[in-house]
Design an enzyme around this catalytic site. Structure first.
Site, PDB file in Angstrom:
ATOM      1  CB  CYS A 116     -15.988 -11.078   4.587  1.00 11.05           C
ATOM      2  SG  CYS A 116     -16.765  -9.489   4.785  1.00 11.05           S
ATOM      3  CG  HIS A 140      -3.781  -6.130  -7.510  1.00 13.80           C
ATOM      4  ND1 HIS A 140      -4.901  -5.902  -6.753  1.00 13.80           N
ATOM      5  CD2 HIS A 140      -3.047  -7.049  -6.850  1.00 13.80           C
ATOM      6  CE1 HIS A 140      -4.852  -6.676  -5.669  1.00 13.80           C
ATOM      7  NE2 HIS A 140      -3.741  -7.377  -5.711  1.00 13.80           N
ATOM      8  CD  GLN A 168      -3.089  -0.921   0.373  1.00 16.68           C
ATOM      9  OE1 GLN A 168      -3.374   0.167  -0.131  1.00 16.68           O
ATOM     10  NE2 GLN A 168      -3.791  -2.005   0.120  1.00 16.68           N
TER      11      GLN A 168
HETATM   12  C1  LIG Z   1      -3.155  -6.296  -1.264  1.00 13.35           C
HETATM   13  C2  LIG Z   1      -2.159  -6.480  -0.199  1.00 13.35           C
HETATM   14  C3  LIG Z   1      -1.416  -7.661  -0.115  1.00 13.35           C
HETATM   15  C4  LIG Z   1      -1.606  -8.808  -1.057  1.00 13.35           C
HETATM   16  O1  LIG Z   1      -1.193  -8.476  -2.342  1.00 13.35           O
HETATM   17  P1  LIG Z   1      -1.533  -9.402  -3.593  1.00 13.35           P
HETATM   18  O2  LIG Z   1      -0.652  -8.873  -4.662  1.00 13.35           O
HETATM   19  O3  LIG Z   1      -2.976  -9.215  -3.859  1.00 13.35           O
HETATM   20  O4  LIG Z   1      -1.187 -10.795  -3.213  1.00 13.35           O
HETATM   21  C5  LIG Z   1      -0.497  -7.768   0.904  1.00 13.35           C
HETATM   22  N1  LIG Z   1      -0.319  -6.776   1.788  1.00 13.35           N
HETATM   23  C6  LIG Z   1      -1.004  -5.626   1.732  1.00 13.35           C
HETATM   24  C7  LIG Z   1      -0.750  -4.567   2.737  1.00 13.35           C
HETATM   25  C8  LIG Z   1      -1.955  -5.452   0.741  1.00 13.35           C
HETATM   26  O5  LIG Z   1      -2.648  -4.319   0.705  1.00 13.35           O
END
Ligand SMILES: *Cc1c(COP(=O)(O)O)cnc(C)c1O
Length: 390
Positions: free
Chosen positions: A330, A206, A184
């Site tokens: 969830c 993503h 993030q």
């Molecule tokens: C979305 C997210 C993940 C997982 O990432 P993916 O690429 O969807 O496996 C891990 N840690 C945090 C803080 C995330 O926001």
């Protein structure tokens, strides 16, 4: 009043693909589909060169060397590889302690928990009401020789930014490895692996307007951090991640990283302005609205809000045109209160009145005015309903 298209306010869950990323990926789907490991022909070599350019773009975003960037399927895999890989390489002869935070993403918490079964000693540190790690608690935990500390850069529910440079300095002072989940954080705050002294850093395509199904793990070379890979196979990615690289996704991730490095911080200024419009509108309409972790440093796109007297699920049901999530994770069909809010001392009843709002690069001021009006009206109607029912 209905918007003519859904208003997307769930950017912590995933971000839309930036059109420039789609454009960069296109030729690698449509024209050159070769395996980037097929070094014996020109198409394979061209695909490999594109992959290596993306690796440089990722390294540039992080202040790293391209050889330190290992491509994975996403941040979940990167976190598993970092935490389990480092622990398994060290074995249980040396320090066995693995420290993390109560508010980490499930893939970090579960990886650390899995290590307990392998003889390691997990320590899950609490956070304050503001969601921040207490550095004294970390220092105390580090008094026992420690193998690895994993602390996320930015929380995916509250947007709280941990003081990574201070944490990194403390961890390195105690001789442990430092991993950060920056899924993030990348492209939202300035991130430099030297500045925060990270040995390992995870990110996800993503979450940065790139493609889904691709991510990366930064693995420090000096001094070299050694990992045991998760999979057996052809030994791609310096032996750390076997499997054919998906060249189009890698190219998209590189382009997303390039844009994030160039525009991410500019985005943040604009997004903060839009968040202010939304929050001002909501505060005017909803007396007693609470912003969680308001006192902590937070990323521009996040609002974690507890609504007085109205369940978040009821608000979501009344707002079908707003793409929103509750603060609750969830799992299966059961809805349990978010472990992040719980760790911040927010009780289950309050957690059930909490929504997570995530703004992004393509959010417009008009959308924020509309969203504020819609959420305000839904809250008003539901709280009158609640009051009448009492
Ligand atoms: C979305 C997210 C993940 C997982 O990432 P993916 O690429 O969807 O496996 C891990 N840690 C945090 C803080 C995330 O926001």
């Amino acid at each position: 009043m209905r918007p003519n298209r859904p208003i997307y306010l769930d950017h912590h869950a995933t971000t839309p693909l930036d059109p420039r990323v789609l454009a960069a990926m296109r030729p690698w789907w449509e024209e050159n589909f070769a395996n980037p490991h097929s070094a014996e022909h020109a198409m394979g070599r061209a695909a490999e060169a594109a992959v290596e350019e993306a690796r440089e773009q990722l390294a540039e975003l992080l202040g790293a060397d391209p050889r330190e960037v290992i491509l994975t399927s996403g941040a979940t895999e990167a976190n598993n590889l970092a935490i389990k890989g480092a622990a398994r390489h060290a074995g249980t002869e040396g320090p066995r302690r693995v420290i993390t935070l109560a508010t980490e993403h499930k893939c970090v918490l579960e990886s650390v928990r899995d290590l307990a079964a392998e003889g390691f000693e997990p320590v899950i540190l609490p956070v304050g009401a503001d969601g921040l790690l207490d550095l004294d608690a970390l220092r105390a935990a580090l008094a026992v020789p420690t193998l690895l500390v994993s602390v996320m850069a930015v929380n995916n529910e509250t947007g709280v930014i941990q003081p990574l440079a201070e944490i990194g300095a403390l961890v390195k002072e105690h001789g442990a490895l430092f991993h950060t989940d920056a899924a993030q954080a990348a492209g939202r705050i300035a991130l430099d692996v030297e500045e925060v002294r990270a040995d390992l850093l995870s990110l996800s395509g993503h979450k940065i307007y790139g493609p889904k199904g691709i991510g990366a793990l930064y693995v420090r070379r000096r001094p070299r951090v050694r990992l045991v890979p998760l999979f057996s196979g052809g030994g791609q990615e310096r032996g750390l991640r076997s499997g054919t690289l998906p060249a189009p996704l890698v190219v998209g991730l590189g382009e997303a990283a390039r844009i994030a490095g160039g525009e991410g911080l500019l985005d943040a200024g604009r997004i903060a302005g839009q968040r202010a419009i939304l929050l001002e509108g909501l505060r005017a309409a909803i007396p007693g609205l609470r912003v969680n972790a308001e006192a902590a440093p937070r990323v521009a796109g996040n609002l974690n809000l507890t609504f007085p007297g109205v369940a978040a699920a009821a608000l979501l049901a009344a707002l079908p045109d707003l793409m929103l999530s509750t603060g609750s994770a969830c799992t299966s069909a059961e809805i349990s209160p978010s472990h992040v809010l719980t760790a911040m001392g927010i009780g289950p009843e309050e957690a059930a009145r909490t929504l997570r709002i995530g703004l992004g690069r393509f959010t417009s001021p008009q959308e924020m005015q509309q969203a504020a009006a819609m959420i305000g009206a839904a809250w008003k109607s539901l709280s009158q309903h609640e009051a009448a029912a009492e």
